[in-house]
Design an enzyme around this catalytic site. Structure first.
Site, short mmCIF file in Angstrom:
data_model
loop_
_atom_site.label_atom_id
_atom_site.label_comp_id
_atom_site.label_asym_id
_atom_site.label_seq_id
_atom_site.Cartn_x
_atom_site.Cartn_y
_atom_site.Cartn_z
N CYS A 137 16.80 -19.26 -33.85
CA CYS A 137 17.10 -20.06 -35.04
C CYS A 137 18.61 -20.24 -35.08
O CYS A 137 19.33 -19.62 -34.29
CB CYS A 137 16.62 -19.33 -36.29
SG CYS A 137 16.62 -20.39 -37.76
N CYS A 139 20.48 -20.37 -38.28
CA CYS A 139 21.09 -20.13 -39.59
C CYS A 139 22.14 -19.02 -39.61
O CYS A 139 23.09 -19.09 -40.38
CB CYS A 139 20.04 -19.91 -40.66
SG CYS A 139 18.93 -18.53 -40.35
N LYS A 212 5.54 -20.61 -41.45
CA LYS A 212 6.64 -19.93 -42.10
C LYS A 212 6.92 -20.65 -43.41
O LYS A 212 7.26 -21.84 -43.41
CB LYS A 212 7.88 -19.94 -41.20
CG LYS A 212 9.09 -19.29 -41.86
CD LYS A 212 10.26 -19.22 -40.90
CE LYS A 212 11.47 -18.63 -41.60
NZ LYS A 212 12.61 -18.48 -40.68
N GLU A 250 -0.09 -26.66 -38.82
CA GLU A 250 1.13 -26.16 -38.17
C GLU A 250 0.77 -25.29 -36.96
O GLU A 250 1.36 -25.41 -35.89
CB GLU A 250 1.97 -25.32 -39.15
CG GLU A 250 2.84 -26.13 -40.11
CD GLU A 250 4.12 -26.62 -39.45
OE1 GLU A 250 4.28 -26.47 -38.23
OE2 GLU A 250 4.98 -27.18 -40.19
N LYS A 265 4.12 -15.86 -41.94
CA LYS A 265 5.27 -15.22 -42.57
C LYS A 265 5.57 -15.89 -43.91
O LYS A 265 5.64 -17.12 -43.95
CB LYS A 265 6.47 -15.38 -41.64
CG LYS A 265 7.76 -14.84 -42.19
CD LYS A 265 8.89 -15.23 -41.28
CE LYS A 265 10.18 -14.79 -41.93
NZ LYS A 265 11.34 -15.18 -41.18
N TYR A 330 9.88 -3.57 -41.13
CA TYR A 330 11.01 -2.64 -41.23
C TYR A 330 10.50 -1.22 -41.46
O TYR A 330 11.26 -0.27 -41.38
CB TYR A 330 11.95 -3.08 -42.35
CG TYR A 330 12.40 -4.52 -42.17
CD1 TYR A 330 13.38 -4.84 -41.22
CD2 TYR A 330 11.82 -5.57 -42.88
CE1 TYR A 330 13.76 -6.16 -41.01
CE2 TYR A 330 12.20 -6.89 -42.68
CZ TYR A 330 13.16 -7.18 -41.75
OH TYR A 330 13.52 -8.48 -41.52
C1 PBG Z 1 15.74 -17.15 -39.75
C2 PBG Z 1 14.88 -16.08 -40.29
C3 PBG Z 1 14.70 -15.65 -41.62
C4 PBG Z 1 13.86 -14.54 -41.56
C5 PBG Z 1 13.52 -14.35 -40.23
N1 PBG Z 1 14.15 -15.31 -39.46
C6 PBG Z 1 15.30 -16.13 -42.89
C7 PBG Z 1 15.03 -17.46 -43.39
O1 PBG Z 1 14.28 -18.25 -42.82
O2 PBG Z 1 15.62 -17.79 -44.42
C8 PBG Z 1 13.40 -13.68 -42.71
C9 PBG Z 1 13.02 -12.28 -42.36
C10 PBG Z 1 12.90 -11.36 -43.51
O3 PBG Z 1 13.01 -11.74 -44.69
O4 PBG Z 1 12.66 -10.15 -43.25
N2 PBG Z 1 15.45 -18.44 -40.11
#
Ligand code: PBG
Length: 341
Positions: A137, A139, A212, A250, A265, A330
């Site tokens: 990703c 971000c 997601k 999806e 997720k 986690y």
């Molecule tokens: C990256 C990503 C995110 C998470 C995993 N990969 C954050 C998002 O999409 O804002 C979230 C994982 C978590 O909350 O434990 N895009």
């Protein structure tokens, strides 16, 4: 008569006579050993993938304030972590990186010496058998905090695909076993499969973050990964929490594009999605027990409102019962310790 009874029992069409008091559900709940024999779902270390947050530097191990028990770790500390995870029998880790610098195009994301690429090499040096997964990703790496390339205030889907492909290839080149695209760009799985294959990484697997959702359960993660969007939110690319049928579309698209595994997720508030994806497809299904799901339990436990161990194991069991083959959590290390007791 006997045959009739068997049929009644298996078909659960018992007439009044075969119900109470003949049938007593409590018989099989009488002792722990009876319950163990009848148990349908059992967690074990092999179900888990442990997410890790890697930072530059040496000897860094800083607790993330919104996620007690989760740390920012430098690569040298990661080496010890990998020994621990391996000793516990956890089969895989998922790596997230915090870059030294962010820019418009997320340059460190696909840098051969980026933080994730270095971390992959550390993992593979310590335990080559451990499955190393990486989040693909943008971000964490972009100055604007969005999951792709921004043009005129919008996230440019097709332009982003090229960057995601480069990132996945750089992870594979460093030794990643599985790349997990989470940017929610259309066509990302196909673009990554093509990029990997073109470079000869035909054995690198793809775990697609297929459904997601644009979820507030990611709140604590954005502090952990320092990745909040600097403008707007992610609802133009992540899914609307109100939609379930869309998750099946999806997922079907990601499978058609070459996904080896598919993810749902978050997990806890999306057990119906896990169940539907499990029923509809034959690929391995992963569920991500995300940061907010973890931190809620931690906070309540600290206040003495919930029993952390029991709640965490109940949640993880429910995620597996819903149909997940693997759970990214986690709680992984703690859960393995708790399961030994
Ligand atoms: C990256 C990503 C995110 C998470 C995993 N990969 C954050 C998002 O999409 O804002 C979230 C994982 C978590 O909350 O434990 N895009």
């Amino acid at each position: 008569m006997l045959r009739e009874n068997i049929q009644l029992a298996t078909r659960d069409e018992s007439p009044a006579g075969a119900r109470f008091p003949t049938t007593r559900m409590r018989r099989m709940r009488r002792t722990e050993n009876l319950r163990a024999l009848a148990r349908e779902t059992e967690l074990n270390a092999r179900d888990f993938v442990y997410p890790l947050f890697i930072v530059h530097g040496t000897n860094v191990r800083e607790e993330i304030s919104s996620m007690p028990g989760v740390y920012h770790e430098s690569p040298d500390v990661l080496a010890r972590e990998i020994e621990e995870v391996s000793a516990l029998g956890i089969p895989g880790v998922l790596l997230f990186g915090l870059p030294a610098r962010k820019d418009e195009v997320g340059s460190e994301d696909y840098d051969e010496h980026g933080i994730v690429q270095e971390a992959i090499r550390v993992c593979k040096r310590v335990n080559p058998a451990l499955i190393v997964m990486t989040d693909v990703c943008m971000c964490q790496y972009t100055s604007h905090g969005h999951c792709g390339i921004v043009r005129d205030g919008m996230i440019d889907n097709d332009e982003t695909l090229r960057y995601l492909g480069m990132t996945a290839v750089s992870h594979a080149a460093a030794g990643a076993d599985v790349v997990a695209p989470s940017a929610m760009m259309d066509g990302q799985v196909g673009a990554i499969r093509a990029a990997l294959d073109a470079q000869g990484f035909t054995d690198t697997a793809i775990l697609a973050y297929a459904s997601k959702y644009a979820s507030s359960f990611y709140g604590p993660f954005r502090e952990a990964a320092d990745s909040p969007p600097q403008f707007g939110d992610r609802r133009q690319y992540q899914m609307d929490p109100a939609n379930a049928r869309e998750a099946l579309r999806e997922t079907a698209l990601d499978i058609a594009e070459g996904a080896d595994m598919v993810m749902v997720k978050p997990a806890l508030a999306y057990l119906d999605i896990i169940h539907r994806v499990r029923d509809a497809f034959d690929l391995p299904v992963a569920a991500y027990n995300v940061s907010g799901e973890y931190s809620m339990v931690k906070a309540a436990a600290r206040n003495g409102w919930l029993d952390e161990q029991k709640i965490a194991l109940e949640i993880l069991t429910a995620i597996k019962r819903a149909g997940a083959d693997m759970i990214l959590t986690y709680f992984a290390k703690d859960a393995v310790e708790w399961l030994k007791r």
